[in-house]
Design a protein around this motif. Structure first.
Motif: not given
Length: 432
Positions: A246, A277-278, A281, A316, A319-320, A323
């Motif tokens: 990230e 996912l990172a 994002n 999780f 929060k994500n 993404n």
């Protein structure tokens, strides 16, 4: 006739005599000039006698006072006490007690003479210590380089933040020890050259120190460039965390290499599904870019991503969520149906999950999703009918043929992520 012969002889002898006189005069002048030039030339230094102490000329006479451009000590007027110390230092130097002599010179505020004395007699570390007392690491670097101790020269140049001088010395170092590479790397990073620091640590194959230095100094832009080398990726890629990825994405260098080209290389070579996912994002809401990137992900990575998704907990996901939605949409658009189906299941977007299961030939899972509370019964009935027309049952085990995929794609054509993810009730029924 006799007169004529005598006259001729005299005429012949006169020029010969004159020529001889001129020649003698020229030789005399030449000798005079050579003698004068020899007197003007400075006398050569006598060769140092082995075993005799080396005392710089400055120490044997009072420093000349200069006008303009002088160093602080050049115009120093000594007190009687300091003159006494200087004379005592000279005697100690002649007795080869150089450290004591240098200490006295330093006490007399004659650091320049003290340093010259130490250097002349090979006491370079003592000279450097004295220079560091007055914050002159650059001068210490010069002394070590002049004496061909390039390792210490580089270290002192870096303490003075003189990166180019340190690099010049590094090129002269024949072998780097672990300790030297580590110390140089830290100093290069502190001097602002993090790329050189990473290369030095790579030279000793110390992945732990590379990662620690990167995190401690936030050298993520330099790390991204460093990973362009295959050997660097082989060394540390597997040891990087999601947080490292990230940070590299956020601080990506602006050069000729597209950020996602690097990201794809990291992802496919590491085969770390949790990085997916990172990266999505980083892509964010750019649908076309996400689609293109999803097409380039290796199947082995997607298998790891699917396993990662199975382990995601509710906290999780909340929060994500954004993404995961971007990743699922990119995978959907790229026809990576299995991975997209898992992501949509985690998001509780049952209609999209049903579509993805259907298009990857998982009939039972598709029907389960479409028949769920947030599914679409009418769409499910239409799907079952289409299966019958294709000669497939809800428990078919054979992969979908190309024409079957095309038929099902037409059935689910209007089911799109941008419209379905926020739908509470279906705005229309395919059966109608």
């Amino acid at each position: 006739m006799n007169f004529t012969s005598a006259s001729v002889e005299k005429i012949i002898k006169l020029p010969t005599l004159a020529a001889l006189l001129v020649l003698v005069a020229c030789v005399a002048i030449l000798l005079y000039l050579l003698k004068g030039k020899k007197k003007e030339e400075p006398q050569k230094r006598t060769k140092q006698i082995p075993g005799m102490p080396k005392i710089p000329a400055m120490t044997e006479r009072f420093p000349e006072q200069k006008q303009g451009g002088m160093r602080t000590l050049d115009a120093l007027t000594l007190s009687p006490e300091n003159e006494r110390k200087r004379n005592q230092a000279l005697q100690l130097a002649k007795a080869k007690n150089f450290k004591a002599a240098a200490q006295l010179l330093e006490d007399a505020q004659l650091q320049r003479e003290a340093i010259d004395l130490l250097e002349a007699n090979g006491l370079l570390d003592d000279a450097a210590t004295m220079l560091m007392k007055i914050n002159r690491p650059n001068r210490a670097g010069v002394i070590f380089e002049r004496n061909k101790n390039f390792e210490k020269a580089a270290l002192y140049y870096l303490r003075a933040k003189l990166v180019d001088d340190a690099k010049r010395c590094c090129k002269q170092i024949k072998e780097f020890s672990l300790a030297l590479s580590t110390e140089l790397a830290v100093l290069f990073a502190e001097a602002g050259d993090k790329s050189s620091a990473l290369r030095l640590l790579a030279g000793i194959n110390d992945r732990g120190k590379i990662i620690k230095l990167t995190r401690d100094t936030f050298a993520y832009k330099e790390l991204a460039v460093f990973l362009d080398q295959q050997a660097a990726r082989a060394l540390i890629l597997d040891s990087l965390s999601i947080s490292d990825i990230e940070h590299m994405l956020q601080d990506m260098p602006t050069d000729h290499i597209h950020p996602l080209t690097r990201a794809k290389m990291w992802l496919n070579e590491s085969r770390k599904g949790e990085w997916v996912l990172a990266i999505f994002n980083f892509v964010a809401d750019k649908r076309d870019v996400a689609h293109n990137f999803a097409e380039q992900i290796d199947e082995a990575v997607l298998e790891k991503f699917i396993a990662h998704c199975h382990n995601l907990n509710g906290e999780f996901i909340i929060k994500n969520r954004k993404n995961i939605e971007w990743a699922a949409r990119g995978l959907h658009d790229a026809g990576r149906w299995h991975a997209a189906a898992i992501a949509y299941e985690k998001l509780n977007l049952s209609i999209l999950a049903g579509k993805c299961w259907a298009l990857c030939g998982q009939e039972e899972k598709a029907i389960t999703a479409l028949q769920s509370t947030s599914g679409d019964d009418a769409l499910c009935e239409k799907y079952v009918s289409e299966l019958a027309l294709l000669g497939r049952s809800v428990k078919s085990e054979t992969p979908l043929a190309k024409y079957e995929k095309e038929a099902l794609a037409r059935l689910f054509f209007y089911i799109d992520p941008d419209t379905e993810k926020n739908r509470v009730d279906s705005p229309f029924s395919i059966a109608s």
